[in-house]
Design an enzyme around this catalytic site. Structure first.
Site, PDB file in Angstrom:
ATOM      1  N   GLY A 181      -5.324  -5.072  -6.590  1.00 11.31           N
ATOM      2  CA  GLY A 181      -3.871  -4.986  -6.592  1.00 11.31           C
ATOM      3  C   GLY A 181      -3.369  -4.940  -5.173  1.00 11.31           C
ATOM      4  N   GLY A 182      -2.099  -4.617  -5.053  1.00  5.69           N
ATOM      5  CA  GLY A 182      -1.470  -4.650  -3.741  1.00  5.69           C
ATOM      6  C   GLY A 182      -2.043  -3.646  -2.774  1.00  5.69           C
ATOM      7  N   MET A 183      -2.663  -2.581  -3.261  1.00  6.95           N
ATOM      8  CA  MET A 183      -3.141  -1.541  -2.363  1.00  6.95           C
ATOM      9  C   MET A 183      -4.644  -1.621  -2.126  1.00  6.95           C
ATOM     10  SD  MET A 183      -0.201  -0.523  -2.008  1.00  6.95           S
ATOM     11  CE  MET A 183      -0.593   0.638  -0.732  1.00  6.95           C
ATOM     12  N   GLY A 184      -5.337  -2.626  -2.690  1.00  7.89           N
ATOM     13  CA  GLY A 184      -6.757  -2.755  -2.428  1.00  7.89           C
ATOM     14  C   GLY A 184      -7.510  -3.224  -3.650  1.00  7.89           C
ATOM     15  N   VAL A 219     -10.973  -2.719  -6.183  1.00  8.80           N
ATOM     16  CA  VAL A 219     -11.861  -1.667  -6.670  1.00  8.80           C
ATOM     17  C   VAL A 219     -13.080  -2.327  -7.298  1.00  8.80           C
ATOM     18  CG1 VAL A 219     -12.106   0.335  -8.174  1.00  8.80           C
ATOM     19  CG2 VAL A 219      -9.890  -0.164  -7.113  1.00  8.80           C
ATOM     20  N   LYS A 276     -13.303   1.623  -3.597  1.00 14.14           N
ATOM     21  CA  LYS A 276     -12.038   0.988  -3.243  1.00 14.14           C
ATOM     22  C   LYS A 276     -12.037   0.626  -1.765  1.00 14.14           C
ATOM     23  CE  LYS A 276      -7.062   1.413  -3.901  1.00 14.14           C
ATOM     24  NZ  LYS A 276      -5.969   2.186  -4.534  1.00 14.14           N
ATOM     25  N   ASP A 295       3.303   6.473  -9.407  1.00 13.02           N
ATOM     26  CA  ASP A 295       2.975   5.250 -10.146  1.00 13.02           C
ATOM     27  C   ASP A 295       2.271   5.641 -11.450  1.00 13.02           C
ATOM     28  OD1 ASP A 295       2.939   2.553 -10.650  1.00 13.02           O
ATOM     29  OD2 ASP A 295       1.100   2.174  -9.528  1.00 13.02           O
TER      30      ASP A 295
END
Length: 875
Positions: A99-102, A104, A121, A214
């Protein structure tokens, strides 16, 4: 399309592409338009989706399709993170998601010869800009500070050779919570119980000053054992002042389905943001669909709806949830809607309100309302509704209410017999009076049955409170207007019941009806007149009308003294309690202690009064002793009483809870804080279990425990408890004296723990505003709290004025107790800082200085100020 070197652009493309893949095929176009206002991003994502779909349709039949697939996933992969690659001691097995943050990955390592699976991650190579790297490091730091069984724990952390950080988290082999509930066909109570586990995890994070921001089903998994795991703190926010501001944190990486209005509008986020996310989750768990359906809607429309449109209640959304009722144990949509209508609709609506301040003040408050629904207790929003508390009470205590219903039928029969005999034999007055007295006794028995019903288990059929109320209404309607004595007796009884339920408006109405009936009964018995005065006195005392209470008490005492045949032991005990309360809060503590001692000693000599009936009198006496300098005496009485109670009662019995509360006050005054916390926490847990969270007695205990927490360095927890006490008091709307006390407690927390003098002054001002005119004790303590805040903020002139105005009330409230010495010390310090050394010397007498030196209940700075004055002016 922009070049691949523009990492910000590609990060947005990747994030939107990943989200679009999760959407059903026909809905992707509308989702992309709604999720991004950047036309370049939309074009890029559409091209990637086209390539992706073409590749899937070829099934590798078209030459080069594998290369196309590799290009599609290039945004989230690099050669060093392919299956089989090693990162530190970990070997990558597969990509779990990105996703946008990394990204996994599922990875393994050997621990003592056994494989350990972890979720690894790491920032994708194509997106390794400084901000995202820092964000991942920040998420890693947040997870390192969280240790909760329902939050996926951090196992290890490190950095790749190119500087990208990674961390290994506990691998959760589970499914998103909504899927789990549907697959296992969990009923509403089971879903709510699972939701409470999520609330517990989020509340834990909040107590550690972390917001998640979130909270969506995809970030909440349930493993094979049915345990909840909260994941992905990628856009979490620290609230302790050390992290970056909102504007630099989430970067728009939130899910529209659970985004709070303040997130969408780019405003400051807080605890209320997570409460909104929990509300979205609760909504879907309840009815099977999300609060809003954004399918095929433009971005502007999505934003507009989130900011301005209120979602329909869950009970009305059941129809659009595609058969979800069968997965919740209901035969049809109507049945499920009926189960959601009322409390659950109200709870969901409060979590999703647009202004953050209109939502629940904390996750714990939300969880308590959910627990109240599960326990058939009143929720906070409906605590003032007449009859609603009683309906909840009936649902909790079905067996006891069944017994009470039988007693009601007997009472109605008895009343009917009385009415019939009154009509047939008007001349036989003695017989009629006997029957009316018998009917009164039956009604009083019914009230006692309701008071003690909480100790029964719920096993028999559900009896609605409306049945009981309708029966009572019919019985009253059958009483002839001339039978005013019976009307008065029933109204007095109902007033007592309402007082015990903290329903003061209804109690006052019944008391008025009883007074009217008594005025039309010239030959009323002494017992009836005394009961009326007791009801009037109790209502006046609880509403801080102490002059009125004293007048009613004196009138009752005169009636009892004039009638040697008077024998109503319950009324005598109640009168003793009311008078002790009135003396205490009218500013006469010494008289209250002396009176309660005399009354207790006299009443316990009576063979017609059971010892257990006198325990409330002993509690009131010991609380007065603890507050006014004799906590050791109180402790001896209370520990003896507790040992006696535990031989015959369970630990969560109402009588034991009352003793634990009194013990907490005594321990606190003796600076035995650990003991005080232990007994108060047990008392609060027992009270919540039996009675819910909408009663004044609970509020008193919460404030007491919150004050102790704040003194030992647990200020956020203490503030939360005091705010809950304040909420209860404001809900009841009849506890103005207590409301002032809770505002004072918040003023102390903000002054002593947060050094927020403006907030402390505001709370002190609110306390002044609600303090009843006759509550001189409250006036004294509120004035002192404000004076100390003014001293702390350097406003010595105003501090001296408020402290000196409080002194007469403090002397009146507690005589020659240490509180008076403490207040004199404040006045002396204010005068000293105003260079009025004579004024300081006059207040800081040798006796007061000695008291401050030996009295260790108060903070060290109070004694230090006194010592400073003494050294400077030569005392």
């Amino acid at each position: 399309m922009k070049p691949a070197t523009d990492t910000t652009h590609w990060r947005q493309v990747q994030h939107l592409f990943d989200q679009a893949l999760e959407q059903p095929g026909p809905a992707r176009a509308g989702f992309i338009d709604a999720a991004s206002g950047d036309s370049a991003v939309v074009v890029a994502v559409r091209r990637l989706l086209t390539i992706h779909d073409e590749y899937l349709s070829t099934q590798d039949a078209v030459p080069g399709a594998a290369l196309v697939a590799q290009a599609v996933h290039e945004l989230s992969r690099d050669d060093r993170l392919l299956p089989g690659a090693e990162i530190g001691s970990y070997r990558i097995e597969s990509l779990l998601g990105s996703g946008g943050m990394g990204s996994v990955f599922l990875a393994t390592r050997d621990v003592d010869g056994r494989p350990q699976h972890v979720a690894l991650k790491v920032v994708p190579l194509a997106l390794r800009d400084g901000r995202l790297v820092e964000q991942l490091r920040r998420e890693r730091a947040i997870l390192a500070g969280l240790d909760h069984p329902d939050i996926a724990r951090l196992i290890d952390a490190g950095e790749l050779a190119d500087g990208r950080p990674y961390f290994a988290m506990e691998y959760v082999d589970g499914e998103r919570i909504t899927h789990y509930c549907d697959q296992h066909r969990l009923t509403l109570p089971a879903r709510l119980a699972l939701f409470l586990r999520v609330c517990d995890a989020v509340a834990y994070a909040h107590r550690r000053f972390v917001l998640h921001r979130d909270l969506k089903p995809g970030n909440i998994l349930v493993d094979r054992d049915g345990r909840v795991r909260l994941l992905d703190f990628g856009i979490a926010k620290a609230t302790d002042g050390v992290a970056a501001t909102d504007a630099t944190l989430d970067g728009g990486f939130f899910s529209p389905d659970c985004a709070a209005p303040e997130q969408v509008a780019g405003r400051t986020t807080g605890v209320a943001t997570d409460i909104y996310g929990l509300g979205c989750l609760l909504y879907e768990l309840l009815c099977g669909c999300k609060p809003f359906d954004f399918t095929d809607q433009a971005r502007e429309t999505v934003v507009e709806r989130i900011l301005k449109e209120d979602p329909p209640p869950p009970s009305r959304s059941v129809a659009r949830s595609d058969g979800s009722w069968t997965r919740r144990g209901h035969a049809d949509a109507t049945s499920l809607a009926a189960a959601l209508r009322g409390d659950l609709d109200l709870i969901a609506a409060k979590t999703l309100r647009k202004p953050p301040d209109d939502r629940y003040g904390s996750v714990d408050a939300l969880a308590e309302d959910v627990r109240n629904v599960l326990g058939a207790r009143p929720i906070a929003q409906r605590a003032r509704e007449r009859g609603y508390r009683l309906r909840c009470f009936v649902r909790r205590n079905q067996a006891a209410v069944g017994i009470a219903l039988l007693a009601t039928i007997v009472a109605i029969a008895a009343i009917g017999m009385t009415v019939q005999q009154s009509r047939r034999a008007i001349a036989a007055r003695a017989v009629a009076e006997h029957e009316r007295d018998h009917a009164r006794g039956v009604v009083e028995f019914l009230v006692n049955a309701f008071e003690n019903a909480a100790v029964f288990k719920t096993r028999s059929r559900d009896v609605r409170a409306s049945e009981l109320l309708q029966s009572a209404a019919r019985s009253l309607g059958s009483v002839p207007p001339s039978d005013t004595a019976l009307t008065a007796a029933v109204a007095q009884t109902l007033a007592q019941l309402y007082i015990r339920l903290d329903m003061m408006d209804a109690a006052n109405e019944q008391a008025r009806l009883a007074r009217d009936a008594m005025a039309r009964t010239p030959d009323a018995s002494t017992e009836s007149r005394v009961r009326q005065h007791a009801v009037d006195a109790e209502l006046a005392a609880l509403e801080s009308r102490y002059r009125d209470a004293t007048g009613s008490l004196d009138a009752a005492a005169a009636l009892i003294a004039a009638d040697p045949a008077f024998r109503d032991t319950d009324a005598e005990v109640r009168l003793a309690l009311i008078k002790g309360h009135t003396l205490r809060f009218a500013g006469h503590p010494a008289q209250a202690i002396a009176y309660l001692r005399r009354s207790y000693d006299a009443l316990r000599q009576r063979a017609d009064i059971p010892p257990a009936r006198l325990e409330p009198v002993l509690h009131m006496l010991t609380r007065q002793l603890s507050t006014n300098g004799a906590p050791d005496d109180a402790l001896v009485l209370l520990e003896t009483l507790l040992a006696t109670q535990r031989k015959r009662l369970p630990d969560d019995d109402a009588a034991v809870i009352g003793t634990l509360r009194s013990l907490g006050q005594a321990y606190y005054r003796l600076r035995r804080n650990d003991d005080a916390i232990d007994v108060l926490e047990r008392a609060i847990a027992g009270f919540r279990k039996n009675y819910g969270d909408s009663y004044s007695e609970l509020a008193y205990m919460l404030e007491q425990l919150g004050t102790i927490y704040s003194e030992i360095g647990r200020a956020p927890e203490g503030e939360q408890l005091v705010r809950e006490a304040l909420r209860i008091s404001l809900t009841l709307n009849n506890e103005k004296r207590s409301t002032a006390t809770y505002y004072d407690a918040l003023a102390l927390i903000y002054r002593n723990n947060y050094h927020d003098y403006a907030a402390a002054k505001r709370f002190a001002g609110l306390a002044f505003a609600v303090t009843p005119a006759e509550s001189r004790e409250n006036h004294a303590f509120t004035s002192r709290a404000l004076a100390e805040t003014l001293i702390a903020s350097g406003d010595y002139f105003e501090a001296a004025l408020f402290a000196e105005s409080a002194l007469p009330y403090m002397i009146e409230a507690c005589g020659d107790c240490q509180q008076v010495a403490y207040l004199n010390g404040d006045i002396a310090y204010a005068r000293f800082r105003l260079y009025d050394f004579d004024g300081a010397r006059a207040r800081l007498t040798p006796e007061i200085l000695t008291t401050l030196r030996v009295w260790t209940r108060w903070p060290h700075d109070v004694r230090m100020r006194a010592e400073t004055i003494a050294r400077t002016i030569g005392l």
